[in-house]
Design a protein around this motif. Structure first.
Motif, mmCIF file in Angstrom:
data_model
loop_
_atom_site.group_PDB
_atom_site.id
_atom_site.type_symbol
_atom_site.label_atom_id
_atom_site.label_comp_id
_atom_site.label_asym_id
_atom_site.label_seq_id
_atom_site.Cartn_x
_atom_site.Cartn_y
_atom_site.Cartn_z
ATOM 1 N N UNK A 158 0.811 -1.208 0.000
ATOM 2 C CA UNK A 158 0.000 0.000 0.000
ATOM 3 C C UNK A 158 0.842 1.254 0.000
ATOM 4 N N UNK A 159 0.661 2.066 1.038
ATOM 5 C CA UNK A 159 1.472 3.251 1.233
ATOM 6 C C UNK A 159 1.940 3.279 2.682
ATOM 7 N N UNK A 160 2.869 4.180 2.989
ATOM 8 C CA UNK A 160 3.449 4.158 4.333
ATOM 9 C C UNK A 160 2.436 4.528 5.417
ATOM 10 N N UNK A 161 1.406 5.312 5.068
ATOM 11 C CA UNK A 161 0.394 5.663 6.076
ATOM 12 C C UNK A 161 -0.351 4.399 6.510
ATOM 13 N N UNK A 162 -0.855 3.654 5.528
ATOM 14 C CA UNK A 162 -1.614 2.436 5.834
ATOM 15 C C UNK A 162 -0.756 1.419 6.576
ATOM 16 N N UNK A 163 0.464 1.232 6.102
ATOM 17 C CA UNK A 163 1.348 0.263 6.756
ATOM 18 C C UNK A 163 1.602 0.652 8.202
ATOM 19 N N UNK A 164 1.811 1.934 8.458
ATOM 20 C CA UNK A 164 2.104 2.373 9.823
ATOM 21 C C UNK A 164 0.884 2.346 10.731
ATOM 22 N N UNK A 202 8.524 1.942 12.175
ATOM 23 C CA UNK A 202 7.741 3.164 11.998
ATOM 24 C C UNK A 202 8.632 4.405 12.121
ATOM 25 N N UNK A 203 9.503 4.416 13.122
ATOM 26 C CA UNK A 203 10.275 5.622 13.414
ATOM 27 C C UNK A 203 11.533 5.773 12.577
ATOM 28 N N UNK A 204 12.143 4.661 12.169
ATOM 29 C CA UNK A 204 13.427 4.738 11.475
ATOM 30 C C UNK A 204 13.405 4.210 10.047
ATOM 31 N N UNK A 205 12.334 3.489 9.666
ATOM 32 C CA UNK A 205 12.301 2.867 8.340
ATOM 33 C C UNK A 205 11.056 3.267 7.558
ATOM 34 N N UNK A 206 10.520 4.439 7.870
ATOM 35 C CA UNK A 206 9.318 4.918 7.195
ATOM 36 C C UNK A 206 9.346 6.435 7.116
ATOM 37 N N UNK A 207 8.675 6.971 6.111
ATOM 38 C CA UNK A 207 8.612 8.430 5.933
ATOM 39 C C UNK A 207 7.322 9.021 6.489
ATOM 40 N N UNK A 208 6.491 8.212 7.105
ATOM 41 C CA UNK A 208 5.159 8.663 7.498
ATOM 42 C C UNK A 208 5.096 9.338 8.846
ATOM 43 N N UNK A 209 4.682 10.597 8.870
ATOM 44 C CA UNK A 209 4.483 11.305 10.141
ATOM 45 C C UNK A 209 3.262 10.791 10.882
ATOM 46 N N UNK A 252 15.422 10.840 9.822
ATOM 47 C CA UNK A 252 14.174 10.839 9.065
ATOM 48 C C UNK A 252 13.077 11.546 9.852
ATOM 49 N N UNK A 253 12.965 11.229 11.162
ATOM 50 C CA UNK A 253 11.965 11.883 12.006
ATOM 51 C C UNK A 253 12.252 13.376 12.082
ATOM 52 N N UNK A 254 13.500 13.744 12.314
ATOM 53 C CA UNK A 254 13.867 15.155 12.429
ATOM 54 C C UNK A 254 13.502 15.924 11.164
ATOM 55 N N UNK A 255 13.872 15.366 10.017
ATOM 56 C CA UNK A 255 13.620 16.052 8.752
ATOM 57 C C UNK A 255 12.135 16.140 8.444
ATOM 58 N N UNK A 256 11.386 15.053 8.712
ATOM 59 C CA UNK A 256 9.949 15.056 8.417
ATOM 60 C C UNK A 256 9.190 16.011 9.318
ATOM 61 N N UNK A 257 9.581 16.110 10.588
ATOM 62 C CA UNK A 257 8.922 17.047 11.507
ATOM 63 C C UNK A 257 9.214 18.489 11.091
ATOM 64 N N UNK A 258 10.472 18.779 10.772
ATOM 65 C CA UNK A 258 10.832 20.133 10.320
ATOM 66 C C UNK A 258 10.076 20.501 9.042
ATOM 67 N N UNK A 259 9.998 19.555 8.115
ATOM 68 C CA UNK A 259 9.276 19.805 6.870
ATOM 69 C C UNK A 259 7.799 20.054 7.134
#
Length: 417
Positions: A158-164, A202-209, A252-259
């Motif tokens: 699917x997508x990272x949202x659904x997987x997470x 979820x936290x280290x191997x995914x791009x989903x906030x 990944x978490x740092x960059x996604x939160x800042x974005x």
């Protein structure tokens, strides 16, 4: 009722239950198979007649009335909607899984079948989790993404949202099974290791906030319910320390939160972004709700109405599918009663938890938290795989509470007499 009739009903019931197990095994990984198994489960379930035989028990579950009431409002919304025939059919099809609720709860009266359904879901999630970590080293042909290495997005299905979303509940489920492992320390450790690996996926191997948020609130709810006294404070302290560690170690978490913060600040520019898009979805959908807050615009009306109201370049195609908020989605289309019916659906596992066993209670409430929070930022009952997850888990968890609930004092006295 003749012997042959009873035998046929028993065969239909067995077939329906097998199909249900297949649904739980397949919806995380193979949607086409899940749809076929779901349709067969409904057909065989109705032919078994269990829904009528067990109706006095099934009707006591608030989730049944919430699901049927919400779908009835969608049927009513057809009478005044400006939507096209295709959009009406699409909505009735998307939400038709709600009709499974009473039939499947009637089927899942025996604990062995409820356990098999949950075990099938666990097996599918173990496959996804194993694939996530294998994807670090090997390019798996069935993986959605093809990024090697640690710290990359390894979305398998699917997508990272659904997987997470599914992985978040799987983490809670693994923690619960670890707690209930008893004296088998190796089994407890194995389940807790699975929970840790699931959280890290979820936290280290995914791009989903979305996964970051759901994991945090689900773990908080679960630990709050699973511990008492000093152990509760210790568990919550470990959770807080874990969150700080994740923020410190996951770029990944740092960059996604800042974005996300940047996108939120720039949302007024109507630039098409993830967070900025959601903010504009919510603002414009709320504007539509304000115009018809009581009745709503009608079933299936969101798509064309959105494009008529939001005329900024590119925003018709970007926002017409759903507003990334299940509450606003139902309120806009089916009015205040649609919103209240959905709130009742979320509240159903909370109500069921009142007389449930302790392990059932923490799963029910953790699941309700995941559904409630996810529905603020996604369309939980609309998106295909997500809706399968939420409806099917809602069924099995509420059935487990209904049939395995702690009896009231008066009931216990009658049973003793």
């Amino acid at each position: 009722m003749t012997f042959d009739t009873r035998r046929m009903q028993a065969l239909f019931e067995s077939a329906a239950l097998v199909c249900l197990v297949v649904v739980f095994l397949s919806f995380p990984v193979a949607m086409a198979l899940a749809y076929i198994a779901m349709a067969l489960a409904l057909l065989f379930g109705l032919l078994s007649g269990r829904i009528w035989q067990r109706w006095p028990t099934v009707r006591r579950a608030p989730v049944v009335w919430a699901a049927l009431g919400l779908y009835a409002l969608m049927l009513l919304g057809i009478l005044y909607t400006p939507a096209s025939h295709d959009d009406i059919v699409l909505h009735l099809s998307k939400y038709s899984k709600l009709l499974l609720v009473p039939v499947c709860i009637a089927l899942l009266a025996e604990s062995v079948w409820r356990r098999r359904c949950v075990d099938a879901f666990v097996l599918a999630m173990l496959f996804i989790l194993g694939s996530v970590y294998a994807n670090i080293f090997w390019d798996l042909p069935w993986s959605r993404t093809h990024n090697l290495g640690w710290g990359q997005d390894h979305t398998v299905i699917g997508d990272y949202i659904t997987q997470n979303v599914m992985m978040t509940f799987f983490v809670v489920l693994a923690l619960d099974r670890g707690l209930r492992a008893g004296a088998a320390w190796w089994r407890r450790g194995a389940w807790w290791l699975v929970a840790l690996l699931g959280a890290l996926s979820i936290t280290h191997l995914s791009s989903g906030r979305t996964g970051y948020l759901l994991l945090m609130v689900a773990l908080f709810a679960f630990l709050l319910l699973a511990t008492q006294g000093c152990k509760r404070w210790l568990a919550l302290g470990i959770l807080a320390l874990g969150l700080l560690t994740v923020v410190a170690t996951s770029t990944e978490v740092q960059e996604r939160v800042k974005l996300g913060i940047t996108e939120a600040r720039n949302s007024k520019s109507m630039e098409i972004t993830s967070i900025g898009g959601r903010i504009n979805f919510w603002k414009n959908t709320w504007s539509l709700v304000e115009q018809k807050p009581i009745t709503g615009w009608g079933t299936g009306s969101y798509h064309d109405t959105w494009c008529e109201e939001v005329t900024a370049e590119g925003w018709c195609a970007f926002g017409r599918w759903h507003p990334h908020n299940q509450y606003l989605f139902l309120w806009m289309e089916n009015g205040i009663l649609g919103l209240l019916a959905f709130l009742a659906l979320i509240g159903a596992p909370v109500w069921a938890a009142r007389r449930a066993q302790p392990h059932q209670r923490r799963l029910l409430l953790s699941f309700a938290v995941i559904l409630a929070v996810n529905s603020l930022i996604n369309a939980s009952l609309w998106s295909s795989r997500e809706s399968h997850f939420f409806v099917m888990l809602l069924i099995v968890l509420c059935a487990d509470a209904l049939y395995g609930a702690t009896p009231r004092p008066a009931q216990a006295r009658r049973a003793a007499d």
